[in-house]
Design an enzyme around this catalytic site. Structure first.
Site, PDB file in Angstrom:
ATOM      1  N   ASN A  12      41.769  40.304  38.043  1.00 14.81           N
ATOM      2  CA  ASN A  12      40.526  39.966  37.350  1.00 14.81           C
ATOM      3  C   ASN A  12      39.372  40.538  38.179  1.00 14.81           C
ATOM      4  OD1 ASN A  12      38.336  38.804  36.125  1.00 14.81           O
ATOM      5  ND2 ASN A  12      38.819  36.703  36.727  1.00 14.81           N
ATOM      6  N   LYS A  14      36.336  40.679  37.461  1.00 12.60           N
ATOM      7  CA  LYS A  14      35.077  39.948  37.228  1.00 12.60           C
ATOM      8  C   LYS A  14      33.922  40.932  37.000  1.00 12.60           C
ATOM      9  CE  LYS A  14      36.892  36.180  39.932  1.00 12.60           C
ATOM     10  NZ  LYS A  14      36.635  34.949  40.614  1.00 12.60           N
ATOM     11  N   HIS A 102      38.575  31.044  31.673  1.00 11.37           N
ATOM     12  CA  HIS A 102      38.442  31.104  33.137  1.00 11.37           C
ATOM     13  C   HIS A 102      37.421  30.043  33.567  1.00 11.37           C
ATOM     14  CE1 HIS A 102      37.471  32.508  37.148  1.00 11.37           C
ATOM     15  NE2 HIS A 102      38.590  33.204  37.122  1.00 11.37           N
ATOM     16  N   GLU A 104      35.096  30.100  35.563  1.00 12.08           N
ATOM     17  CA  GLU A 104      33.705  30.582  35.642  1.00 12.08           C
ATOM     18  C   GLU A 104      33.054  30.595  34.254  1.00 12.08           C
ATOM     19  OE1 GLU A 104      34.578  34.104  37.901  1.00 12.08           O
ATOM     20  OE2 GLU A 104      35.040  32.839  39.628  1.00 12.08           O
ATOM     21  N   GLU A 172      44.668  27.707  37.811  1.00 14.71           N
ATOM     22  CA  GLU A 172      43.707  28.126  38.828  1.00 14.71           C
ATOM     23  C   GLU A 172      42.904  26.917  39.298  1.00 14.71           C
ATOM     24  OE1 GLU A 172      42.827  32.557  38.595  1.00 14.71           O
ATOM     25  OE2 GLU A 172      41.439  31.587  37.233  1.00 14.71           O
ATOM     26  N   GLY A 178      37.995  32.060  44.867  1.00 15.61           N
ATOM     27  CA  GLY A 178      36.964  32.760  45.632  1.00 15.61           C
ATOM     28  C   GLY A 178      36.516  32.011  46.878  1.00 15.61           C
ATOM     29  N   SER A 218      42.507  32.532  45.410  1.00 14.98           N
ATOM     30  CA  SER A 218      42.609  33.153  46.733  1.00 14.98           C
ATOM     31  C   SER A 218      44.020  33.623  47.067  1.00 14.98           C
ATOM     32  CB  SER A 218      42.072  32.208  47.811  1.00 14.98           C
ATOM     33  OG  SER A 218      40.710  31.895  47.546  1.00 14.98           O
TER      34      SER A 218
END
Ligand code: PEP
Length: 256
Positions: A12, A14, A102, A104, A172, A178, A218
């Site tokens: 991904n 991003k 996701h 985010e 996730e 991250g 991560s």
């Protein structure tokens, strides 16, 4: 990973990369797959660049075996939705996969389970594969609610008509995305086993056991092998480490 499921290593990207970077990264990923193919690799490699790079990356990976995906889509086929992209447009440019839900997007765009489910169904409708993301926050984990949250998100986000061929689930944990923090292999497997059981309940034994469940948070060359060695971890959704082709290849090399 159980017999019958093939690893999926998904990058991904991003909101990263201009044309030159994207093309170079895609080229290097394709090169790494060519090398791995000599060893009959047990994984599929997928790259999910930002919308602006889909066309140029599609050209770069044509006929290499590397698969193309997008990071989100709109629920509609077309129409008055300024700034949005339809699943059919993604398919038209060469996408086979679309990430939906996701964390985010859930946070930045307030997308809830119902929207994620609708998006996943739109992806299936366009004959692509939906990667449905779920995962708990640190507050929810510390309150002992990790399993309940993942069960609820899965139930609410799983598309009607999900099968092993058209749906992938990505677990996730939000606290690991991250941040450099990773779920331990045991922590991740514990959640993956719960997701597996819920999938079997929702879509039956065959499809539920066939749907791939990726871990994301991560994941990197150092921790990939142990995570990917867990019985219900069928691949990874990789953010930071996917922006470096050598690291991405090293994560994939953890698939055994
Ligand atoms: C992600 O964005 O899906 C992700 C897992 O990111 P990272 O690998 O950087 O934690």
């Amino acid at each position: 990973m159980a017999k019958g499921r093939r690893f999926l290593i998904a990058g991904n990207w991003k909101m990263n990369g201009l044309k030159k970077d994207g093309r170079a990264l895609a080229k290097s990923v394709a090169k790494s797959l060519k090398k791995a193919k000599g060893k009959k690799q047990p994984f599929d490699l997928l790259v999910c660049p930002p919308y602006t790079l889909l066309g140029s990356v599609a050209k770069e990976i044509k006929d290499t075996g590397v698969k193309l995906g997008a990071q989100d889509c709109h629920v509609a086929e077309k129409g008055a939705h300024t700034g949005d992209i339809s699943p059919y447009m993604l398919k038209d440019v060469g996408c086979q996969y679309v990430i939906v839900g996701h964390s985010e997007r859930r946070t930045d765009h307030r997308e809830g389970d119902a929207v994620v489910k609708a998006k996943a169904e739109a992806v299936l409708e366009a004959d692509m594969i939906a990667i449905v993301c779920i995962g708990e926050t640190l507050v929810q984990r510390e309150a002992g609610r990790a399993m309940a949250v993942n069960r609820r998100q899965l139930k609410g986000s799983l598309p009607t008509g999900a099968t092993a061929k058209n749906t992938v689930v990505a677990y996730e944990p939000v606290w690991a995305i991250g941040t450099g923090l990773t779920a331990s292999p045991e922590q991740a497997q514990e959640v993956h086993a719960v997701i597996r059981a819920e999938l079997v309940k929702a879509v039956g034994e065959d499809e539920g056991n066939g749907i791939r469940i990726l871990y994301g948070g991560s994941m990197n060359p150092k921790n990939a092998k142990e995570l990917l060695g867990q019985p219900d971890i069928d691949g990874g959704l990789i953010g930071g480490a996917a922006l470096n082709a050598d690291d991405f290849a090293a994560v994939a090399a953890g698939c055994k």
